[in-house]
Design an enzyme around this catalytic site. Sequence first.
Site, PDB file in Angstrom:
ATOM      1  NE  ARG A  57      -4.857  -1.637   9.628  1.00  0.00           N
ATOM      2  CZ  ARG A  57      -4.068  -0.956   9.211  1.00  0.00           C
ATOM      3  NH1 ARG A  57      -4.051   0.213   8.588  1.00  0.00           N
ATOM      4  NH2 ARG A  57      -3.001  -1.519   9.115  1.00  0.00           N
ATOM      5  NE  ARG A  60       1.702  -5.138  11.140  1.00  0.00           N
ATOM      6  CZ  ARG A  60       2.659  -4.606  10.650  1.00  0.00           C
ATOM      7  NH1 ARG A  60       3.980  -5.219  10.749  1.00  0.00           N
ATOM      8  NH2 ARG A  60       2.758  -4.365   9.268  1.00  0.00           N
ATOM      9  NE  ARG A  97       5.800  -0.249  10.325  1.00  0.00           N
ATOM     10  CZ  ARG A  97       4.406  -0.419   9.748  1.00  0.00           C
ATOM     11  NH1 ARG A  97       4.506   0.194   8.373  1.00  0.00           N
ATOM     12  NH2 ARG A  97       3.371  -1.086   9.945  1.00  0.00           N
ATOM     13  NE  ARG A 141       7.348  -2.120   6.402  1.00  0.00           N
ATOM     14  CZ  ARG A 141       6.154  -2.284   6.487  1.00  0.00           C
ATOM     15  NH1 ARG A 141       5.607  -1.981   5.733  1.00  0.00           N
ATOM     16  NH2 ARG A 141       5.401  -2.736   7.686  1.00  0.00           N
ATOM     17  CE  LYS A 174      -2.142  -1.268   3.750  1.00  0.00           C
ATOM     18  NZ  LYS A 174      -1.658  -2.472   3.923  1.00  0.00           N
TER      19      LYS A 174
HETATM   20  P1  AP5 Z   1       4.673  -1.514   1.890  1.00  0.00           P
HETATM   21  O1  AP5 Z   1       4.303  -0.960   0.875  1.00  0.00           O
HETATM   22  O2  AP5 Z   1       5.500  -1.056   3.106  1.00  0.00           O
HETATM   23  O3  AP5 Z   1       3.516  -2.438   2.403  1.00  0.00           O
HETATM   24  P2  AP5 Z   1       2.062  -1.951   3.145  1.00  0.00           P
HETATM   25  O4  AP5 Z   1       1.050  -2.337   2.488  1.00  0.00           O
HETATM   26  O5  AP5 Z   1       2.083  -0.256   3.141  1.00  0.00           O
HETATM   27  O6  AP5 Z   1       2.442  -2.579   4.619  1.00  0.00           O
HETATM   28  P3  AP5 Z   1       2.072  -1.959   6.246  1.00  0.00           P
HETATM   29  O7  AP5 Z   1       2.685  -2.761   6.946  1.00  0.00           O
HETATM   30  O8  AP5 Z   1       2.699  -0.283   6.077  1.00  0.00           O
HETATM   31  O9  AP5 Z   1       0.721  -2.064   6.414  1.00  0.00           O
HETATM   32  P4  AP5 Z   1      -0.096  -2.186   7.754  1.00  0.00           P
HETATM   33  O10 AP5 Z   1      -1.488  -1.925   7.077  1.00  0.00           O
HETATM   34  O11 AP5 Z   1       0.217  -3.373   8.476  1.00  0.00           O
HETATM   35  O12 AP5 Z   1       0.683  -0.969   8.522  1.00  0.00           O
HETATM   36  P5  AP5 Z   1       0.211   0.440   8.702  1.00  0.00           P
HETATM   37  O13 AP5 Z   1       1.351   1.291   8.938  1.00  0.00           O
HETATM   38  O14 AP5 Z   1      -1.038   0.889   7.981  1.00  0.00           O
HETATM   39  O15 AP5 Z   1       5.710  -2.840   1.686  1.00  0.00           O
HETATM   40  C1  AP5 Z   1       6.159  -3.829   2.672  1.00  0.00           C
HETATM   41  C2  AP5 Z   1       7.558  -4.445   1.825  1.00  0.00           C
HETATM   42  O16 AP5 Z   1       7.126  -5.210   0.702  1.00  0.00           O
HETATM   43  C3  AP5 Z   1       8.643  -3.409   1.834  1.00  0.00           C
HETATM   44  O17 AP5 Z   1       9.847  -4.042   2.047  1.00  0.00           O
HETATM   45  C4  AP5 Z   1       8.583  -3.329   0.247  1.00  0.00           C
HETATM   46  O18 AP5 Z   1       9.718  -2.777  -0.459  1.00  0.00           O
HETATM   47  C5  AP5 Z   1       7.941  -4.449  -0.276  1.00  0.00           C
HETATM   48  N1  AP5 Z   1       7.274  -4.807  -1.445  1.00  0.00           N
HETATM   49  C6  AP5 Z   1       6.239  -3.813  -1.756  1.00  0.00           C
HETATM   50  N2  AP5 Z   1       5.746  -4.205  -2.910  1.00  0.00           N
HETATM   51  C7  AP5 Z   1       6.387  -5.143  -3.529  1.00  0.00           C
HETATM   52  C8  AP5 Z   1       6.138  -5.952  -4.621  1.00  0.00           C
HETATM   53  N3  AP5 Z   1       5.308  -5.738  -5.635  1.00  0.00           N
HETATM   54  N4  AP5 Z   1       7.045  -7.060  -4.703  1.00  0.00           N
HETATM   55  C9  AP5 Z   1       7.980  -7.353  -3.915  1.00  0.00           C
HETATM   56  N5  AP5 Z   1       7.962  -6.718  -2.796  1.00  0.00           N
HETATM   57  C10 AP5 Z   1       7.390  -5.628  -2.492  1.00  0.00           C
HETATM   58  O19 AP5 Z   1      -0.496   0.272  10.394  1.00  0.00           O
HETATM   59  C11 AP5 Z   1       0.580  -0.134  11.499  1.00  0.00           C
HETATM   60  C12 AP5 Z   1      -0.474   0.030  12.686  1.00  0.00           C
HETATM   61  O20 AP5 Z   1      -1.007   1.211  12.898  1.00  0.00           O
HETATM   62  C13 AP5 Z   1      -1.514  -1.124  12.686  1.00  0.00           C
HETATM   63  O21 AP5 Z   1      -0.893  -2.199  13.071  1.00  0.00           O
HETATM   64  C14 AP5 Z   1      -2.550  -0.525  13.923  1.00  0.00           C
HETATM   65  O22 AP5 Z   1      -2.006  -0.553  14.931  1.00  0.00           O
HETATM   66  C15 AP5 Z   1      -2.494   0.738  13.526  1.00  0.00           C
HETATM   67  N6  AP5 Z   1      -3.397   1.581  12.423  1.00  0.00           N
HETATM   68  C16 AP5 Z   1      -3.164   2.008  11.401  1.00  0.00           C
HETATM   69  N7  AP5 Z   1      -4.447   2.254  10.535  1.00  0.00           N
HETATM   70  C17 AP5 Z   1      -5.242   2.129  11.575  1.00  0.00           C
HETATM   71  C18 AP5 Z   1      -6.847   2.038  11.499  1.00  0.00           C
HETATM   72  N8  AP5 Z   1      -7.425   2.660  10.466  1.00  0.00           N
HETATM   73  N9  AP5 Z   1      -7.428   1.462  12.288  1.00  0.00           N
HETATM   74  C19 AP5 Z   1      -6.627   0.922  13.538  1.00  0.00           C
HETATM   75  N10 AP5 Z   1      -5.589   0.945  13.664  1.00  0.00           N
HETATM   76  C20 AP5 Z   1      -4.864   1.552  12.741  1.00  0.00           C
HETATM   77 MG    MG Z   2       2.357   1.084   4.772  1.00  0.00          MG
END
Ligand code: AP5
Ligand code: MG
Length: 206
Positions: A88, A164, A153, A122, A13
Amino acid sequence: MKLIFLGPPGAGKGTQATGVSTKLNVPHISTGDMFRSAIKNRTRTGLEAQRYMDNGQLVPDSVVIDMVRERLAMDDCKNGYLLDGFPRTVEQAEALEGIASPDAVINIAVPDERLLSRLTGRRVCGKCQGTFHVSKLADEKVCPVCGGELIHRDDDKPETIKKRLSVYHDQTAPLIGYYTGNGKLKTVDGDNRPEDVLKAILASLE
Ligand code: AP5
Ligand code: MG
């Protein structure tokens, strides 16, 4: 355009948001990034969110919804936005309908078995927020784009990633049905090269 990126942790994402938000000329709003910045600045929201994030759990709906409502009222959101990581839960999706209904929801689909290695490897730049994978980095500590410090992270530890993923399946995956039901969901195969995923997302929006 008001766009949502849906997908499991590690689906790409954040990686895809950079190219898509530039192309559509809308701000990239990541609730995860907002919480990490609040934690860094030791705000009340940050301190509350950290307890949940460290355990791989979702931050309570009321906290997230208030934060997003405030952010979407800002001037730069007048012509749309790209929401990454929100909604979410079904409760968050229903709250968003009361703020502004999205135009499209992109579901970036990647099988679970690919996600663990993506997330353990990552690295994120603390300066430009660029996202990388150790397998493609010459130096694990320095951003190849801006020279900033690369961060591992706190929630990218194997046990927290597993939590997660389970939270995603229980609480977030039901949104696939929710947005299929109102005709807004477009699913893109995220298990391809990043440049091909970007093309598929842009094609799905035409
Ligand atoms: P990356 O692009 O970083 O993936 P991502 O989908 O953004 O994953 P996140 O871990 O950020 O998602 P998340 O939803 O768990 O975390 P968030 O920060 O939103 O890519 C990941 C890796 O893959 C990288 O190394 C990249 O290089 C590689 N990659 C990417 N594309 C690729 C491809 N095509 N091929 C190969 N490799 C690839 O949330 C964190 C925390 O915040 C949650 O756990 C929760 O506690 C809280 N939170 C956030 N939003 C909410 C909400 N709405 N409600 C409640 N709690 C929330
Ligand atoms: Mg992300």
